[in-house]
Each structure stands twice: as C-alpha cells, then as structure tokens.
Design a protein around this motif. Structure first.
Motif, PDB file in Angstrom:
ATOM      1  N   TYR A  12       0.850  -1.211   0.000  1.00  0.00           N
ATOM      2  CA  TYR A  12       0.000   0.000   0.000  1.00  0.00           C
ATOM      3  C   TYR A  12       0.879   1.253   0.000  1.00  0.00           C
ATOM      4  N   LEU A  27       3.989   1.664  -1.085  1.00  0.00           N
ATOM      5  CA  LEU A  27       4.709   1.894  -2.335  1.00  0.00           C
ATOM      6  C   LEU A  27       3.777   2.337  -3.461  1.00  0.00           C
ATOM      7  N   ILE A  28       2.554   1.906  -3.405  1.00  0.00           N
ATOM      8  CA  ILE A  28       1.621   2.217  -4.495  1.00  0.00           C
ATOM      9  C   ILE A  28       0.887   3.533  -4.241  1.00  0.00           C
ATOM     10  N   LEU A  29       0.479   3.764  -3.001  1.00  0.00           N
ATOM     11  CA  LEU A  29      -0.341   4.947  -2.710  1.00  0.00           C
ATOM     12  C   LEU A  29       0.390   6.054  -1.970  1.00  0.00           C
TER      13      LEU A  29
END
Ligand SMILES: Nc1ncnc2c1ncn2[C@@H]1O[C@H](COP(=O)(O)OP(=O)(O)O)[C@@H](O)[C@H]1O
Ligand SMILES: Nc1ncnc2c1ncn2[C@@H]1O[C@H](COP(=O)(O)OP(=O)(O)O)[C@@H](O)[C@H]1O
Ligand SMILES: [Zn+2]
Ligand SMILES: [Zn+2]
Lengths: 290, 290
Positions: free
Chosen positions: B217, B219-221
């Motif tokens: 989460y 790294l993506i958001l």
C-alpha cells in the motif's frame, strides 16, 4: 513561444520543444553523465528557444513534496553524482519560467491519459519495465501522490517456484524490480534480453512476476487501464502471458475491463514521457499546479 | 432534520442519526439476516425521524460505478441472500432524499480523515482486520475509486516460513485475507483470537502478513497515515510488531512518516464508519457527489 520538456532517464535525457498543439518541433538526446555535464547540454538546447514553460519528468526517487526543503531534488538514487541534485532549482534559476516537476513515469502516465491509450479512461497506471521498474498513476486527471510519489516497482512478489536467482534489489529480498527488471533477467540467464526472445520459460517467469504486481495494483487502485512500457516490454509476447497469469492470480474476484483492453502497450510508444512533460508544461504555464 | 447513517456489516447493521454537528442522537444495532428482515428494521428506525440525507457504508463488494445498471447493488458477496441486492435503490425508494453510497471501509477512512486520526493528513488508508480484511483510502479529500472500489484485503502475500495453514480465501492461494483475517487465525490454531492473546508467535505471524500488505500500500499509494481497525486489531501488541516487520520489509527504500505516527489505531474507535457515513450524508445533502 514554445513548451519545453525534459524526460530525464538514468541512461539519457531527452529534451524537446513543442508548439501549442504539442507537436514536437525539435528534440535532442543527451547521455546522462554528471549533473554538471548533462545539465549544461540541457541548457545548450533550451537556450536557443523562447519558452513559456518547461515540464520535467525525472528518474528518481525525487522529492515532490512542496513543503519540503529539498523539493525539486533527486534524492536517494543509486545513480552516482545525482544524489541530492537540485534539478528543479537549476532549471528554474536559468529560465525563470513556470516548471512542472514530477517523475518520468508520472509524466508518461499523464501523456497516455491525455493523448495515448488511456484517453477514454478516467484512471490509468503507466509501468515501465526497463533498467528499473517504476510506475505512475493518474486518477480523474490528477497525478497520484501522497507523502511522496509511488515506487510501484518495489512491491513485494513471491519468487517463482523455478527461481534460481536471488534478486538484484539492494533494499528488498523479494521485490518486483529485483526479479523482473532488465538487468535481473540478464543476470539470471547471463544473456541480453533480446537474445532470450525465443525462450518461452524466460517470459513465462517474467509474466509471473509482473502479473503479481498488476494484481496488487488492481486491488489497491482499481485503475481503468494499465499501460506497460520500457525496454523489456519490447518482447510483445509478454502481453498475452501477463494477461493469462493475471487472470489466474486475480481469480475473478473483482471485475476489470476486458484484459485485452486493460493491460496494454503505450499508445504513444516511446513518446509517452515527453508528451506528458509537454502537457504538464502547458498546465504550469496556465498557472495550474500539477 | 437529521443526517442518517447506515454502517452495513456482514454481522450487524448500525443505523444512527445526528444533528448538524455530527453528534449521534440515536442509534440502533440490527443483526444482518436476510435483506427483507434487516432492511425492514432499518426502515423502522429511520421512519421515526425527519431526515435530510443518508450515508451508507456497506460491506461488499458493491457496485459504485454510477454508469452501471447495478449501481448501488451489493454484488458478489459470499453472504447468502445479499447477492445482487439493490441496497441504494431500496433506501432511495423509501425516503426520496439524497443518499451517499460507498463501502464500509471507505466510510471509515473518510471519518478518520475528517474527524479522527488522519485529520492533519492529506491522505490516509483505513484497513479493517476482522471477519474479512478490507481497505479504503482518501486522497486529498476524495475517496479513492476507479473501475470499482479497492479490495485491499486480497493483495497477494508470501506465506510465512513457519506457515502450516493453507489459507482460507476461495479466490486466491496466497492473499492477505486468507491468511490474516480473524477466521484464518481461528482455523489455524483452533482457538478464538482472544484466547491466543499471550502466544507471541501468533501475533508475529499476523504482523508478518499485515506488514507485507502495508508495504505494498505504501509503495503504491504513499498515504500519509495507515489506520488499522477491526476485531483482530483489539490485540494492541500487533501495532508494534507490525511497525517492526514493516520497517524490515520496506528497508528504508522510501520515506514514510515516523512509524509510530504512520501505522495507528482509529481515533474514532468503533465510530469511524458511522462518522464517515454521517459526513458523507451531509455532503450529499449539500449536493456534493461523493
Ligand atoms: N528487445 C528487448 N528485449 C528484452 N529486453 C530488452 C530489450 N530491449 C531492452 N531490454 C532491456 O531493457 C532495459 C533497458 O530499458 P529501457 O526502458 O530501454 O531503458 P531505461 O529503463 O534505462 O530508461 C535493459 O536492461 C535491457 O535488459
Ligand atoms: N479480542 C480479539 N482478539 C483477537 N481477535 C478478535 C478479537 N475480537 C474479535 N476478533 C476477531 O475479529 C473478527 C471479527 O471482526 P470484527 O471487526 O469485530 O467484525 P466484522 O469484521 O464482522 O465487522 C472475528 O473473526 C474474531 O476472530
Ligand atoms: Zn526493491
Ligand atoms: Zn483473496
């Protein structure tokens, strides 16, 4: 008056200028050596034109937090000489015009969203699979960001059952980039990526890693389109292998667009990044903060 | 005139009404049985009040795509009887007032963002670890959505080296919910969660799974805060175990807020969801589309 664009990669910088219709009128490719050398070539190119604004899409990690003292810097890059380089500051000082600042993959995502294969979507991810792996996202016209920009290339993955390679990421035992970026493929097999073209096992394993990451992106962001670019994706057979593996792993749990429309190549080819930079330049000229 | 809120869970529905200051003036808890029974109890509660608008935060998966024919429906839930139930339609038909429609965890994320532990942040994730695992996100005031709502509980994880359990998700071999939701813990050890309180190995394994998901989460958001709620998180020792494991897995690759501020419990306790529903109700009364 022109819009300027700098797509700053770890291997080369591409600089371009365009008219108001985002038609590229001139461009140059500059090897990425030291900041002093490379940036002076960037100046040599842009000094010849009268510019309204510039858009930068940079390799990273970079600081995109406006309230930070190092906003506009390249931060902890493994690329020697570029650590803590004040990229935005140097460009702003020289030209004193609005400059948009984001990552290379955010710029590419933005280019694809506005002018490429995600034009009809309200959200997309752009993932590059090259020397490194990086991803950017656009959701309802806005580039996704929070405490910093995404680092989607380092999501955790499960090693393939036949994996013999230990992964190449110095930070993570099991991350996507460590197993699936171009250099990982080349170290695992001791051959160049293009020489492995006919070895289906190579691309099945590659697809296994990329599909895991795409499942996680899908569950967390629910994008309408995922665009895959970069050198490794020149192996076009990967697209259908990834779609198949993705379908198996997601297991129909959530709806996605038809996979042939969902996991696609860039509509703008290698121009996604430059196009995004030009579009962001135009927005910053209009006073829009990106 | 009041704002109404429905926090619809797989075990129980909580309905509440508030004044303009979002103070809860009355509330009721209704067991989730059949749609006919449960919704008639919901009507019994709300019929007593004059309402401006209602906010619903529902278990799912649900259809949040406004251009879909089944917008407002619960879709493929494992909860028998509720598959393809037109939740929003039933409420709108009865009251003919604005109704906001989102997932239970999106509502909780929104509540925490506006009134709880993410008030000073520009983005947050709310993850519930209970009978199932689900997550919602708010970014710059907007609930994160795309082709559908997130299903963060099903991100892929790597089994713990000591894992003996095969996972409980019917859709995925190796997903977070399958290894780390309450029922998975109880099946693995054949004991209730609260009976395992003093068995550190149990919570180390639990933290291992949750930390993997939190890394992805992050790294993506790149959220500014991650709030963990739900029954399993009543085991407060989990917070520090998760922070430790998270730190190891992320490996300092990207900056996060101090982990003690980053991975936190809900500021609103069990009222995050209801508060979010009330806030969304108020926005829909003001004509804002959520
Ligand atoms: N035709 C190809 N087939 C497989 N791999 C390729 C091919 N071309 C380039 N690559 C891989 O892609 C990487 C370079 O990625 P690229 O996106 O071109 O550059 P960069 O990431 O540096 O901007 C190299 O590591 C190489 O292994
Ligand atoms: N004190 C506790 N310690 C450990 N696990 C608990 C505790 N209380 C509840 N649980 C677990 O949480 C789950 C219920 O989650 P909860 O969030 O309360 O409800 P729901 O997810 O149905 O809304 C149960 O499966 C149970 O295993
Ligand atoms: Zn990594
Ligand atoms: Zn699952």
């Amino acid at each position: 008056m022109y819009y300027g664009a700098i797509e700053a990669g770890g291997t080369k910088f591409v600089c371009a200028i365009s008219n108001d219709d985002f038609e590229v009128l001139d461009r140059v490719s500059i090897p990425t050596t030291t900041p002093a050398e490379t940036i002076s070539e960037v100046f040599n190119f842009f000094d010849r034109f009268s510019l309204k604004s510039i858009g930068i899409g940079s390799f990273g990690p970079i600081d995109v937090n406006r309230s930070s003292k190092t906003y506009g810097y390249i931060t902890t890059t493994p690329k020697k000489g570029w650590v803590n380089f004040d990229f935005l500051g140097n460009i702003k000082e020289r030209y004193n015009i609005p400059v948009a600042w984001t990552t290379d993959v955010n710029a590419a995502a933005y280019g694809e969203y506005k002018k490429g294969n995600a034009q009809d979507s309200s959200s997309c991810i752009y993932l590059t699979v090259g020397t490194g792996i990086g991803g950017g996202a656009v959701v309802n016209g806005n580039i996704q960001a929070g405490f910093g920009h995404p680092e989607m290339g380092h999501v955790l993955v499960q090693p393939h059952p036949d994996e013999t390679y230990q992964g190449s990421c110095p930070y993570h035992d099991n991350c996507l980039e460590g197993f699936a970026a171009g250099p990982a493929i080349e170290s695992r097999y001791n051959k160049k990526g293009h020489e492995l073209e006919n070895d289906i096992k190579v691309w099945e394993m590659e697809a296994y890693y990329l599909a895991q990451a795409l499942v996680d992106y899908t569950l967390i962001l629910r994008p309408e389109r995922i665009i895959l670019g970069g050198g490794v994706m020149k192996q076009k057979q990967l697209f259908s292998l990834i779609r198949t593996e993705f379908g198996k792993l997601l297991g129909d749990y959530v709806a996605t667009p038809d996979l042939n429309q969902y996991i696609v190549e860039p509509g703008l080819g290698d121009n996604a990044g430059i196009t995004g930079c030009l579009l962001l330049a135009a927005e910053s000229a209009d006073g829009k903060v990106s």
